[in-house]
Write a protein that holds these residues in place. Structure first.
Motif, PDB file in Angstrom:
ATOM      1  N   ALA A 348      33.747  43.764  57.775  1.00  0.00           N
ATOM      2  CA  ALA A 348      32.866  44.437  56.810  1.00  0.00           C
ATOM      3  C   ALA A 348      32.949  43.690  55.486  1.00  0.00           C
ATOM      4  O   ALA A 348      34.006  43.170  55.104  1.00  0.00           O
ATOM      5  N   SER A 349      31.843  43.646  54.797  1.00  0.00           N
ATOM      6  CA  SER A 349      31.768  42.901  53.543  1.00  0.00           C
ATOM      7  C   SER A 349      32.383  43.690  52.389  1.00  0.00           C
ATOM      8  O   SER A 349      32.286  44.917  52.328  1.00  0.00           O
ATOM      9  N   LEU A 350      32.993  42.967  51.450  1.00  0.00           N
ATOM     10  CA  LEU A 350      33.525  43.598  50.236  1.00  0.00           C
ATOM     11  C   LEU A 350      32.406  44.152  49.358  1.00  0.00           C
ATOM     12  O   LEU A 350      32.662  44.935  48.451  1.00  0.00           O
ATOM     13  N   SER A 351      31.169  43.761  49.671  1.00  0.00           N
ATOM     14  CA  SER A 351      30.035  44.263  48.896  1.00  0.00           C
ATOM     15  C   SER A 351      29.846  45.763  49.055  1.00  0.00           C
ATOM     16  O   SER A 351      29.148  46.403  48.268  1.00  0.00           O
ATOM     17  N   HIS A 352      30.459  46.330  50.108  1.00  0.00           N
ATOM     18  CA  HIS A 352      30.364  47.782  50.309  1.00  0.00           C
ATOM     19  C   HIS A 352      31.104  48.555  49.220  1.00  0.00           C
ATOM     20  O   HIS A 352      30.788  49.722  48.969  1.00  0.00           O
ATOM     21  N   ILE A 353      32.119  47.948  48.617  1.00  0.00           N
ATOM     22  CA  ILE A 353      32.976  48.672  47.681  1.00  0.00           C
ATOM     23  C   ILE A 353      32.226  48.928  46.376  1.00  0.00           C
ATOM     24  O   ILE A 353      31.662  48.009  45.782  1.00  0.00           O
ATOM     25  N   LEU A 431      44.453  46.158  42.154  1.00  0.00           N
ATOM     26  CA  LEU A 431      43.818  45.362  41.104  1.00  0.00           C
ATOM     27  C   LEU A 431      42.670  44.545  41.680  1.00  0.00           C
ATOM     28  O   LEU A 431      41.583  44.468  41.088  1.00  0.00           O
ATOM     29  N   LEU A 432      42.889  43.974  42.866  1.00  0.00           N
ATOM     30  CA  LEU A 432      41.837  43.195  43.533  1.00  0.00           C
ATOM     31  C   LEU A 432      40.636  44.081  43.864  1.00  0.00           C
ATOM     32  O   LEU A 432      39.482  43.701  43.618  1.00  0.00           O
ATOM     33  N   MET A 433      40.897  45.265  44.402  1.00  0.00           N
ATOM     34  CA  MET A 433      39.803  46.180  44.756  1.00  0.00           C
ATOM     35  C   MET A 433      39.030  46.618  43.520  1.00  0.00           C
ATOM     36  O   MET A 433      37.796  46.732  43.552  1.00  0.00           O
ATOM     37  N   MET A 434      39.739  46.844  42.411  1.00  0.00           N
ATOM     38  CA  MET A 434      39.064  47.231  41.172  1.00  0.00           C
ATOM     39  C   MET A 434      38.180  46.102  40.660  1.00  0.00           C
ATOM     40  O   MET A 434      37.046  46.337  40.220  1.00  0.00           O
ATOM     41  N   MET A 435      38.667  44.872  40.737  1.00  0.00           N
ATOM     42  CA  MET A 435      37.879  43.733  40.291  1.00  0.00           C
ATOM     43  C   MET A 435      36.631  43.567  41.156  1.00  0.00           C
ATOM     44  O   MET A 435      35.530  43.320  40.637  1.00  0.00           O
ATOM     45  N   VAL A 436      36.801  43.706  42.483  1.00  0.00           N
ATOM     46  CA  VAL A 436      35.656  43.600  43.392  1.00  0.00           C
ATOM     47  C   VAL A 436      34.647  44.709  43.106  1.00  0.00           C
ATOM     48  O   VAL A 436      33.435  44.475  43.075  1.00  0.00           O
ATOM     49  N   ASN A 440      30.843  44.179  41.973  1.00  0.00           N
ATOM     50  CA  ASN A 440      29.709  44.718  42.730  1.00  0.00           C
ATOM     51  C   ASN A 440      28.837  45.616  41.874  1.00  0.00           C
ATOM     52  O   ASN A 440      27.599  45.596  41.978  1.00  0.00           O
ATOM     53  N   ASP A 441      29.471  46.388  40.998  1.00  0.00           N
ATOM     54  CA  ASP A 441      28.708  47.254  40.086  1.00  0.00           C
ATOM     55  C   ASP A 441      27.796  46.434  39.187  1.00  0.00           C
ATOM     56  O   ASP A 441      26.617  46.744  39.003  1.00  0.00           O
ATOM     57  N   ILE A 442      28.378  45.384  38.613  1.00  0.00           N
ATOM     58  CA  ILE A 442      27.613  44.538  37.696  1.00  0.00           C
ATOM     59  C   ILE A 442      26.473  43.838  38.436  1.00  0.00           C
ATOM     60  O   ILE A 442      25.346  43.721  37.944  1.00  0.00           O
ATOM     61  N   THR A 443      26.780  43.360  39.663  1.00  0.00           N
ATOM     62  CA  THR A 443      25.749  42.699  40.474  1.00  0.00           C
ATOM     63  C   THR A 443      24.595  43.645  40.765  1.00  0.00           C
ATOM     64  O   THR A 443      23.423  43.265  40.683  1.00  0.00           O
ATOM     65  N   ARG A 444      24.924  44.890  41.159  1.00  0.00           N
ATOM     66  CA  ARG A 444      23.868  45.864  41.456  1.00  0.00           C
ATOM     67  C   ARG A 444      23.093  46.232  40.202  1.00  0.00           C
ATOM     68  O   ARG A 444      21.881  46.428  40.244  1.00  0.00           O
TER      69      ARG A 444
END
Length: 447
Positions: A348-353, A431-436, A440-444
């Motif tokens: 699954a892609s990290l883009s889901h987060i 920390l990694l999950m928060m950064m991702v 993703n938020d900024i990208t969306r």
């Protein structure tokens, strides 16, 4: 914006505070002394002492915490040692830790039950519109298909069908069984696993070119000041032909407008039973790749007869509503666990987060849509919060469960070195999950 901010803050305060209250309640039942219960972070601006516990309100409304007596966090008075958290049997500590996530899952059942008791509106799993040249179109979907199952799993409504397709399309071929408009059974296969297209679908929030609604050539909206508005078109007008050629579907109109930037089009339309003509010149808009597309500033309306066909509204009894709430919570919990499993195995892609910006955006939209939508949003986030906290990652409740279970089995705690390594690993993962999530938020937001 104000609605979004208030809805987000309310969601965080309700869900996190009740999560912490679960810890608090079971801690007291297990004989642990609770020093502070805080709603919000930072220096409290309100304090009230009741019994041994100080109840606080703090200015940063992004969560809360429960502070228990614990010898690992400083000196403890001798008379309080029997009531310290770390001095309790591992079984008691496990119960206290699991109480928070369990409270979130129970809350989800109650929230869904409350919403469903007010009435349920379901979208039956019918395909209304297929975007030309989309993933769905290439898979063979056509308007009128009724989705029966996804990868062998029966589906009863549009949301279940969509979730099953999106959850699996990154890792494998998705096999969808449908019943065609003529009543025959057919297969629609989506095979984009491992392609950049799959990642793009996630960034588009799972859109593959399918919609349950049927859209018509009748205009539902005309943007003020747009080329269509200047041409005299109005909501309710039905588009018939362009440059003398009859056009029967909205997708053809969309392609025509998109491919005609700056070009004058002679449009024939009907209004109140009368046929009229006008001229529209689509505005030119440049895409990031330099290509020009045309926009006229209109949106279609949906087919009301089809809307009635696919919409099912009913009011269950109280018992049925909460049984449905239980089933929904179980199904979404299982789906969430499967997603995290796919995330760990790279399927699954990290883009889901999603992060706080996306959650706030959805909170505002559901709150604006109505009470029931917001309540069901709270239930879904509560499930995510509960399941995520049960993950076996140190710093989360699930990580503490692993430590205490190991201590119970071994008869002694894990070494401080192992716990310290686990803590550093857990912090790095979070920390990694928060950064991702923020990425993703900024990208969306800007994408």
């Amino acid at each position: 914006m104000l609605t979004t901010i208030l809805a987000f803050i309310a969601a965080i305060l309700i869900l996190v505070s009740l999560h912490e209250f679960g810890h608090y309640l079971v801690a007291r039942l297990c004989g642990v002394k609770v020093v502070r219960f805080s709603v919000g972070f930072g220096k409290p601006f309100f304090k009230k002492k009741r019994g041994d516990t100080e109840w606080c309100l703090a200015p940063i409304p992004l969560g809360g915490y429960v502070k228990m007596v614990d010898t690992r966090e400083g000196s403890v008075a001798e008379e309080d040692l029997p009531y310290a958290f770390d001095k309790q049997h591992p079984a008691k500590r496990i119960a206290i830790v699991v109480a928070g996530p369990l409270t979130n899952l129970i809350l989800a059942v109650l929230l869904y039950g409350l919403s469903f008791s007010l009435g349920v509106t379901e979208l039956r799993p019918f395909v209304g519109t297929v975007e030309p040249a989309s993933i769905a179109a290439r898979a063979g979907f056509v308007p009128g298909d009724k989705i029966l199952s996804v990868n062998g799993k029966p589906v009863s409504d549009w949301a279940d069908a969509r979730n099953e397709m999106v959850l699996n399309l990154e890792s494998s071929e998705v096999k969808v069984a449908v019943q065609t408009a003529s009543g025959q059974t057919a297969a629609r296969n989506i095979n984009i696993a491992g392609t950049p297209e799959a990642d793009q679908v996630i960034k588009q929030q799972g859109y593959i070119g399918l919609m349950p609604w049927k859209i018509t050539n009748t205009l539902g909206e005309v943007v003020a000041g747009s080329p269509a508005d200047k041409a005299g078109l109005k909501a309710g007008d039905t588009l018939l032909a362009a440059d003398g050629r009859a056009i029967h579907s909205w997708s053809e109109w969309a392609v025509l407008f998109r491919n005609s930037p700056g070009k004058k089009l002679n449009i024939e339309y009907s209004r109140d039973g009368q046929v009229a003509e006008t001229q529209v010149r689509p505005n030119s808009e440049e895409l990031p790749d330099g290509a020009l597309i045309g926009k006229v500033g209109v949106a279609p309306s949906d087919d009301k007869a089809w809307h009635e066909t696919i919409t099912h509204h009913y009011t269950p009894s109280i018992g049925e509503a909460f049984q449905m709430g239980w089933n929904k919570t179980v199904n979404y919990s299982v789906m969430t666990v499967k997603f995290f499993g796919k995330l760990v195995t790279g399927q699954a892609s990290l883009s889901h987060i999603s992060g706080p910006v996306t959650i706030a955006d959805i909170a505002g939209k559901t709150a604006a849509h109505g009470f029931q939508s917001y309540v069901e949003f709270l239930a879904l986030v509560s499930i995510s919060l509960g399941i995520m906290n049960l993950l076996p990652v140190p710093v989360l409740d699930g990580g503490h469960l692993v430590y205490y279970a190991a201590e119970w089995i071994r008869g002694k705690p894990l070494s401080e070195r192992i716990q310290a390594i686990g803590l550093r690993f857990g912090l790095a993962v979070m920390l990694l999950m928060m950064m991702v999530a923020f990425f993703n938020d900024i990208t969306r937001l800007f994408g």
